[in-house]
Design a protein around this motif. Structure first.
Motif, PDB file in Angstrom:
ATOM      1  N   UNK A  47       0.840  -1.203   0.000  1.00 27.02           N
ATOM      2  CA  UNK A  47       0.000   0.000   0.000  1.00 27.02           C
ATOM      3  C   UNK A  47       0.874   1.251   0.000  1.00 27.02           C
ATOM      4  N   UNK A  48       1.935   1.219   0.791  1.00 25.05           N
ATOM      5  CA  UNK A  48       2.855   2.362   0.826  1.00 25.05           C
ATOM      6  C   UNK A  48       3.558   2.544  -0.519  1.00 25.05           C
ATOM      7  N   UNK A  49       3.941   1.438  -1.162  1.00 27.25           N
ATOM      8  CA  UNK A  49       4.581   1.548  -2.475  1.00 27.25           C
ATOM      9  C   UNK A  49       3.620   2.108  -3.518  1.00 27.25           C
ATOM     10  N   UNK A  50       2.350   1.695  -3.432  1.00 28.86           N
ATOM     11  CA  UNK A  50       1.364   2.202  -4.381  1.00 28.86           C
ATOM     12  C   UNK A  50       1.114   3.690  -4.167  1.00 28.86           C
ATOM     13  N   UNK A  51       1.071   4.120  -2.922  1.00 27.34           N
ATOM     14  CA  UNK A  51       0.917   5.542  -2.643  1.00 27.34           C
ATOM     15  C   UNK A  51       2.129   6.334  -3.134  1.00 27.34           C
ATOM     16  N   UNK A  52       3.312   5.740  -2.994  1.00 32.04           N
ATOM     17  CA  UNK A  52       4.516   6.416  -3.494  1.00 32.04           C
ATOM     18  C   UNK A  52       4.474   6.538  -5.011  1.00 32.04           C
ATOM     19  N   UNK A  53       3.929   5.520  -5.695  1.00 31.47           N
ATOM     20  CA  UNK A  53       3.825   5.590  -7.154  1.00 31.47           C
ATOM     21  C   UNK A  53       2.810   6.637  -7.607  1.00 31.47           C
ATOM     22  N   UNK A  54       1.847   6.968  -6.758  1.00 38.08           N
ATOM     23  CA  UNK A  54       0.849   7.986  -7.090  1.00 38.08           C
ATOM     24  C   UNK A  54       1.205   9.371  -6.556  1.00 38.08           C
ATOM     25  N   UNK A  55       2.363   9.468  -5.900  1.00 37.70           N
ATOM     26  CA  UNK A  55       2.747  10.741  -5.291  1.00 37.70           C
ATOM     27  C   UNK A  55       3.030  11.799  -6.354  1.00 37.70           C
ATOM     28  N   UNK A  56       3.043  13.044  -5.930  1.00 36.43           N
ATOM     29  CA  UNK A  56       3.278  14.157  -6.856  1.00 36.43           C
ATOM     30  C   UNK A  56       4.708  14.162  -7.378  1.00 36.43           C
ATOM     31  N   UNK A  57       5.632  13.644  -6.590  1.00 37.47           N
ATOM     32  CA  UNK A  57       7.049  13.680  -6.980  1.00 37.47           C
ATOM     33  C   UNK A  57       7.625  12.273  -6.865  1.00 37.47           C
ATOM     34  N   UNK A  58       8.543  11.893  -7.764  1.00 38.22           N
ATOM     35  CA  UNK A  58       9.151  10.562  -7.677  1.00 38.22           C
ATOM     36  C   UNK A  58      10.099  10.407  -6.490  1.00 38.22           C
ATOM     37  N   UNK A  59      10.692  11.520  -6.060  1.00 40.63           N
ATOM     38  CA  UNK A  59      11.579  11.537  -4.908  1.00 40.63           C
ATOM     39  C   UNK A  59      11.181  12.709  -4.018  1.00 40.63           C
ATOM     40  N   UNK A  60      11.526  12.688  -2.738  1.00 45.86           N
ATOM     41  CA  UNK A  60      11.165  13.810  -1.869  1.00 45.86           C
ATOM     42  C   UNK A  60      11.850  15.101  -2.321  1.00 45.86           C
ATOM     43  N   UNK A  61      11.153  16.247  -2.267  1.00 42.64           N
ATOM     44  CA  UNK A  61      11.798  17.530  -2.558  1.00 42.64           C
ATOM     45  C   UNK A  61      12.931  17.791  -1.564  1.00 42.64           C
ATOM     46  N   UNK A  62      13.860  18.638  -1.970  1.00 43.20           N
ATOM     47  CA  UNK A  62      14.994  18.971  -1.096  1.00 43.20           C
ATOM     48  C   UNK A  62      15.125  20.486  -0.984  1.00 43.20           C
ATOM     49  N   UNK A  63      15.630  20.930   0.144  1.00 45.52           N
ATOM     50  CA  UNK A  63      15.808  22.362   0.426  1.00 45.52           C
ATOM     51  C   UNK A  63      17.282  22.639   0.632  1.00 45.52           C
ATOM     52  N   UNK A  64      17.769  23.710  -0.042  1.00 46.20           N
ATOM     53  CA  UNK A  64      19.160  24.109   0.111  1.00 46.20           C
ATOM     54  C   UNK A  64      19.213  25.531   0.616  1.00 46.20           C
ATOM     55  N   UNK A  65      19.996  25.776   1.668  1.00 46.66           N
ATOM     56  CA  UNK A  65      20.163  27.098   2.267  1.00 46.66           C
ATOM     57  C   UNK A  65      21.626  27.506   2.172  1.00 46.66           C
TER      58      UNK A  65
END
Length: 396
Positions: A47-65
């Motif tokens: 179920x978690x893998x299926x939700x990841x496949x339907x997520x808005x992004x293929x990988x988590x966004x990242x923040x750089x400061x």
């Protein structure tokens, strides 16, 4: 001594339940397996893998400061702060292909559970019939010991009356002792097989009833042991499609903001940044992935072909074994009928003093041997039906 040991071990054994049918025993054995107990957690994983496949992004966004200043040298007030958010993007069709891979993996896992349950059923069936055979031998051994004791008592009475010699009594008592020793050995064997069944299933008593032959004409491709190999082909095809069409790493959209000044007296200036990163598609990245996916697909097809041939051979062997077991059962029944008739005639002759003890003992032994072979053959025929159902992938 052995009987006392069996009773002591039974008292130390963990409490187990009783089952009504062989199917109940198989269900309880399956519930004790790690794969069955981990099934809810595996379902959450897919179920978690299926939700990841339907997520808005293929990988988590990242923040750089980031921060830039001239404090270490002139300290004229140069200051700069920068924040940037990177958003990985799906390639065209990649999300759908990833979802197809997850669905195929989940189907392969489910069919693998069904195949694993069938294998556990085979272990339960083998343990069950081993216990039934040992139980049958024990029952016959006890009855043989009882008859031997009765005969020894009769011989002793006739020796006291002067009808028989003392050597006849010695022979009869020796046979009775051997029969009691055989009972002790049969008790240990029966205990061992019942313990093996109990450890596997958690069931204290052997279930009753016998299986019926599965209806003929079942499609081989629908065999539970072949389903995992079939789903493995679908899974590897989905992975090959992903490798062949997702020819580059995921692009990224970068959104940033910069706040800066050049001196203490200068005001801060704000600016926005927008960047797009598109990795190139190269053979160094794609060829190894496509080649690996192709190799997995070839292995999956080969595995299925081998498994299919193995399942077909086991089914045909089980059919032949069933025919042979039924033939042997009929032959041993005929021999048992003759042995009973012979034993009755010789017992009457011995009672009238027309036959010596040696011939009487030989007839008794022949009768019990014929009965043991007949009852064992009947159980073997029933076990052959169970093995045929197992080979065909049919549960009780």
């Amino acid at each position: 001594m052995r009987r006392s040991l069996c009773i002591f071990l039974l008292l130390l054994s963990p409490p187990v339940l009783a089952a009504g049918t062989l199917r109940d025993a198989i269900e309880r054995a399956w519930e004790r397996q790690p794969a069955a107990q981990a099934r809810p957690a595996r379902a959450e994983e897919f179920t978690a893998k299926q939700e990841a496949a339907r997520a808005a992004f293929p990988e988590p966004p990242s923040l750089r400061l980031g921060n830039r200043s001239d404090r270490l040298n002139g300290n004229d007030g140069v200051r700069e702060w920068e924040a940037e958010l990177a958003l990985p993007l799906w390639l065209p069709g990649e999300r759908e292909r990833q979802g197809a891979i997850v669905n195929a993996e989940r189907d392969q896992y489910d069919t693998g559970l069904t195949a694993a349950k069938l294998k556990i059923a085979g272990e339960v069936r083998d343990a069950y019939w081993q216990a039934r055979l040992a139980e049958n031998e024990l029952a016959l051994a006890r009855r043989k010991a009882q008859d031997a004791a009765t005969l020894a008592a009769d011989v002793e009475r006739r020796v006291k009356a002067g009808d028989l010699a003392r050597v006849d009594l010695n022979q009869a008592q020796a046979v009775a002792q051997l029969a009691r020793a055989a009972v002790a050995e049969a008790e240990v064997k029966a205990f061992r097989t019942q313990q093996a069944f109990a450890v596997l299933t958690g069931v204290s008593t052997l279930p009753g009833g016998e299986e019926r032959s599965a209806p003929a004409g079942a499609a081989l491709d629908e065999h539970p042991l072949l389903a995992p190999s079939q789903r493995a082909i679908v899974t590897t095809q989905a992975r090959l499609s992903q490798a062949a069409q997702s020819l580059r790493s995921n692009p990224e959209l970068e959104l940033g903001m910069r706040r800066e000044r050049n001196a203490f007296d200068d005001p801060f200036h704000n600016s926005l940044q927008l960047r797009f990163r598109l990795p190139f598609a190269t053979d160094a990245r794609n060829k190894p992935r496509i080649a690996a996916a192709n190799a997995e697909l070839i292995e999956a097809h080969t595995t299925y072909s081998l498994e299919r041939a193995k399942v077909a051979a086991e089914a045909e062997t089980a059919r032949r074994e069933l025919d042979q077991a039924r033939t042997v059962s009929g032959l041993t029944e005929a021999r048992y009928t003759l042995a009973i008739d012979t034993q009755r005639l010789l017992a009457k002759a011995f009672a009238l003093g027309e036959l010596d003890l040696i011939a009487r003992l030989r007839a008794e032994n022949e009768r019990f041997e014929a009965e043991l072979q007949f009852t064992r053959a009947k159980l073997e025929a029933a076990r052959a039906i169970s093995r045929l159902n197992q080979a065909l992938g049919v549960l009780p």
